[in-house]
Design an enzyme around this catalytic site. Sequence first.
Site, PDB file in Angstrom:
ATOM      1  N   SER A  48     -29.897  30.282  24.592  1.00 46.77           N
ATOM      2  CA  SER A  48     -30.132  31.679  24.980  1.00 46.77           C
ATOM      3  C   SER A  48     -31.591  31.982  25.291  1.00 46.77           C
ATOM      4  CB  SER A  48     -29.631  32.624  23.891  1.00 46.77           C
ATOM      5  OG  SER A  48     -28.225  32.569  23.833  1.00 46.77           O
ATOM      6  N   ASP A 107     -34.195  37.516  17.794  1.00 45.88           N
ATOM      7  CA  ASP A 107     -33.380  36.461  18.412  1.00 45.88           C
ATOM      8  C   ASP A 107     -33.734  36.331  19.904  1.00 45.88           C
ATOM      9  OD1 ASP A 107     -31.504  34.454  18.429  1.00 45.88           O
ATOM     10  OD2 ASP A 107     -29.760  35.771  18.365  1.00 45.88           O
ATOM     11  N   HIS A 270     -19.388  30.431  18.067  1.00 47.50           N
ATOM     12  CA  HIS A 270     -19.943  29.191  17.508  1.00 47.50           C
ATOM     13  C   HIS A 270     -19.158  28.738  16.275  1.00 47.50           C
ATOM     14  CE1 HIS A 270     -23.503  28.121  19.785  1.00 47.50           C
ATOM     15  NE2 HIS A 270     -23.849  29.377  19.864  1.00 47.50           N
ATOM     16  N   HIS A 312     -24.467  32.541  28.976  1.00 44.99           N
ATOM     17  CA  HIS A 312     -23.815  31.228  29.018  1.00 44.99           C
ATOM     18  C   HIS A 312     -22.415  31.397  28.466  1.00 44.99           C
ATOM     19  CE1 HIS A 312     -24.048  31.081  24.728  1.00 44.99           C
ATOM     20  NE2 HIS A 312     -25.307  31.441  24.826  1.00 44.99           N
TER      21      HIS A 312
HETATM   22 ZN   LIG Z   1     -24.891  30.543  21.204  1.00 46.89          ZN
END
Ligand SMILES: [Zn+2]
Length: 482
Positions: A48, A107, A270, A312
């Site tokens: 990311s 993040d 994830h 993504h």
């Molecule tokens: Zn990820």
Amino acid sequence: MTTNMISAARLIAHKTVNGRYQSRLQMDQFPVLGHQMTHSIDSFITDSANSATALYSGHKSTVNALGVYRDSSPSPFDDPRFESIAEIFQRLTRGGVGIVSTAFIADATPAAFTAHTSDRGQYGPVVDSFLNGATNYTWVNWTGPDVLFGGGAEQFLPGRTSYRGQDYYKLFAGKGYNVVLNNTALSSTPNNAKTLGIFSTSNLPVWLDRNVYKRNLNRGNSPDGKKANATDVPGLKQMTLKAIDILNARHRKEGWFLMSEAASIDKQMHTLDYDRALGDLLELDDTVKNTFAKLKQLGSDKETLVLVTADHGHGFDVAGSVDTKYLNAQTTDRRKRDSIGTYQESGLSQYVIPGAPQDTSSLQFSEGAAFPANWDPRYTLFSAVGANPDHRENYQVHKDGPRTPAVNSTAKDDDYIVNYKDAVTGFLVNGTLPVDNSQGVHSLTDVPVFAQGPCQELFGGVYNNIDIFFNMAACLGLARTT
Ligand SMILES: [Zn+2]
């Protein structure tokens, strides 16, 4: 977000009207759909940091890099830098900038607007960059975002995890920011001031736990550092609509740029927690729908370009349904797999109330959005990702909190094995990834780009992620030198 996750949401939101399939997703109603390719400069698969950098700057870079081309030296702060669209936009127009995420705010996706480092893990310096910008570069004229909302109190509370141990609540307040730490304060804070909203430590709790399995809000994650549970937490919708109110009040004339991230779609994907990913995807869709209503109410709908995309994908797909009652009753892994129905045996979604009227307002959906009325039906989706650690699947919602599919086999080594407790009634799915992976990984799949508003026509077709920067910059009139 991936195309297939949206398909799963569509499947759950589906209604058949007069024999015709009808979706209620807001995303399905955008006039323009494109696909972007997400690969990085030196690898097939992006993270990311790398993809946010591409989307915001028009430069493909490398995994873990934010706003820089990574050089060969070990320092994370000496790499050649380039501006993000937020920095260019603010420098050229003095317009408003808003950054909103359901992740901890340091993040990568929020960070890539102002951070310039080859290491996305420099969380303290990232938060400092939101406030102070690239301090040793005089050509950057950054004065801070108007709105910064998310989680990640660790980098704001003074101590080991904040930059130089400083109190960033205080430092933001010192630069004129109102600071709010819960949803009640967020909704009542005035629209005319710069506003910092930090609502928990770490990532914000996901939609499913905030709205359905509320006993999981027991994380000791209050943003004041006192280790109480953060329970008065806004969702993506509350944060986004408030951000628009503030940006509109402060920058109606110059215009504004807002990035709002439904971060936990990826984070829950994830850990193979498809229900939690789905809840947050539907929350994103509900946010989009309410954003259009808000823009209309403010008289800004005709002049505002709305883009919905992902940075993504994950290799996620649905290949049928699962009879969970049958699965739970079997005693061997091979028999449990007979619970999976494919093709004509897959049936249809049971997440809506059977026989309910077509009018969504009578369903137990949150504010009319297409959230499932029942998260724990007998027949669930047969979901999987293409790359995974050893884990067990029972295809049922995890009511006791987010999943932990694999655990370390020893205290020392990165050697992940199946976590039996994660899905006791399920069966073993052998991992395909190297055994030092505890989670699933990103994939190469193109991701959709939904566009509506001025310049929407620039976003149709198939293109690279960096083209989104160039199209946004063209639309904002940033191709100028003064
Ligand atoms: Zn990820």
